[in-house]
Design an enzyme around this catalytic site. Structure first.
Site, mmCIF file in Angstrom:
data_model
loop_
_atom_site.group_PDB
_atom_site.id
_atom_site.type_symbol
_atom_site.label_atom_id
_atom_site.label_comp_id
_atom_site.label_asym_id
_atom_site.label_seq_id
_atom_site.Cartn_x
_atom_site.Cartn_y
_atom_site.Cartn_z
ATOM 1 N N ASN A 1 12.794 1.924 0.440
ATOM 2 C CA ASN A 1 13.797 0.900 0.735
ATOM 3 C C ASN A 1 14.502 0.443 -0.536
ATOM 4 O OD1 ASN A 1 13.420 0.159 3.760
ATOM 5 N ND2 ASN A 1 11.344 0.326 2.939
ATOM 6 N N ASP B 1 3.200 -7.650 0.157
ATOM 7 C CA ASP B 1 3.984 -6.468 0.509
ATOM 8 C C ASP B 1 5.419 -6.594 -0.001
ATOM 9 O OD1 ASP B 1 4.240 -3.961 1.567
ATOM 10 O OD2 ASP B 1 3.968 -4.550 3.645
ATOM 11 N N SER C 1 0.829 -1.216 0.000
ATOM 12 C CA SER C 1 0.000 0.000 0.000
ATOM 13 C C SER C 1 0.858 1.258 0.000
ATOM 14 C CB SER C 1 -0.915 -0.008 1.234
ATOM 15 O OG SER C 1 -0.163 -0.287 2.405
ATOM 16 N N LYS D 1 10.180 -7.419 5.249
ATOM 17 C CA LYS D 1 10.219 -7.240 3.791
ATOM 18 C C LYS D 1 11.010 -5.996 3.428
ATOM 19 C CE LYS D 1 7.102 -3.741 3.711
ATOM 20 N NZ LYS D 1 7.192 -2.422 3.053
#
Length: 335
Positions: free
Chosen positions: A253, A241, A135, A188
């Site tokens: 990231n 995700d 998201s 993640k």
């Protein structure tokens, strides 16, 4: 109509506040920075969401007591490194049974606790839940269809969050696996750094897919040892995700990882990205959790060596590729 406060005015908090207003709710957004509140009141824009006009019905305040009092839901949306201290400040103003949903992702390095655990410690009288999944704020804020998962110990709490956030462009599932949701969401980011580093080195889709797949194996092994459910890691807060964070240029990231792969330090990369890179703050905690639960995490270990021990990204990738031979997964078929 519910009365909801967003605690934190970063891109994700603003995107969720806009969504909740569009769902017909009354929304107040809080920041600890008075100058930020003044600018939001003046412009109704977040500089990191340049194409988004924040609804004029959204109220802004730097008064935490006002933001926390008499609310049906508090959305805790500060960067993970500020979760505990913000929750501590909220404690005097949170009602007994107050529903609070954490929407950031991370692990506390000093305690190895998740964000809901930290928040529950600091606000023991509240009921703490989590909202997570693939998201990006940049997409949610412009109504691009998105699906996430709400996790809570009580079904009724998860369903309450589901009802408040659900819309034709924001689908919310429910789950009792708060631990699995949070471990998937936090770790993640570390794997996304690795994927970005490989892109910065000039590698291709094959390399990124390998890092994602084997990274998911690390996350799942650890999450199961910590009490998470296997199905969670196949779901929105797991593989979902991971996919979006490793592949999208919205991902801070991945973008930081690309810069590191190109030779910049972690500090230089974070400065250029200009937002909090959660994976950098979660990397040490992820590795420590692996050691605590006796789970091998080779990708996470190499990311730590690149970030904090001065190891070159190219050497880290080579060492991952040249590890001892092994089966992809344990199988009873060979006995």
């Amino acid at each position: 109509m519910a009365k909801i406060s967003i605690i934190g005015t970063g891109t994700w908090g603003i995107a969720l506040g806009k969504l909740l207003i569009e769902n017909g709710h009354e929304v107040t957004a809080w920041s600890a920075l008075p100058e930020e509140i003044r600018e939001l009141k003046k412009t109704h824009r977040n500089p990191n969401l340049p194409d988004v006009i924040i609804p004029y019905s959204m109220e802004f305040t730097d008064d935490l007591e006002m933001a926390c009092t008499g609310r049906d839901l508090l959305v805790l949306s500060v960067p993970s490194i500020y979760t505990r201290q913000t929750a501590r400040r909220m404690r005097p103003f949170a009602a007994d049974g107050q529903l609070i949903v954490n929407v950031a992702k991370g692990i506390e390095e000093s305690t190895l606790k998740t964000l809901t655990q930290q928040t529950q410690e600091e606000i023991p009288q509240a009921e703490i839940a989590v909202l997570s999944g693939p998201s990006h704020a940049e997409e949610v804020s412009v109504r691009i269809p998105t699906a996430v998962v709400a996790g809570a110990v009580r079904r009724e709490a998860a369903e309450r969050i589901q009802a408040l956030f659900m819309s034709p462009v924001f689908r919310v599932y429910t789950s009792p696996d708060v631990t699995g949701i949070e471990i998937g969401g936090a770790l993640k980011n570390v794997i996304a750094l690795a994927a970005g580093i490989s892109d910065g080195l000039g590698c291709g889709d094959n390399t990124r897919a390998a890092l994602m797949t084997r990274g998911m194996a690390e996350i799942t092994r650890l999450g199961l040892k910590m009490g998470g459910q296997q199905a969670t890691f196949y779901g929105l807060s797991g593989i979902g995700d991971l996919i979006v964070t490793c592949n999208s240029m919205h991902s801070r990231n991945r973008r930081a990882g690309i810069l590191i792969g190109q030779g910049k330090s972690a500090e230089e990369a974070m400065k250029e990205v200009r937002m909090v890179v959660e994976g950098v703050y979660s990397a040490k905690a992820a590795l420590a959790l692996g050691e605590k639960f006796d789970v091998p995490m080779p990708i996470t270990a190499e990311v730590n060596r690149v970030l904090f021990a001065g190891k070159s990204a190219a050497q880290a990738l080579n060492d991952l590729m040249c590890r001892e031979r092994r089966e992809e997964m344990e199988s009873p078929l060979w006995g």
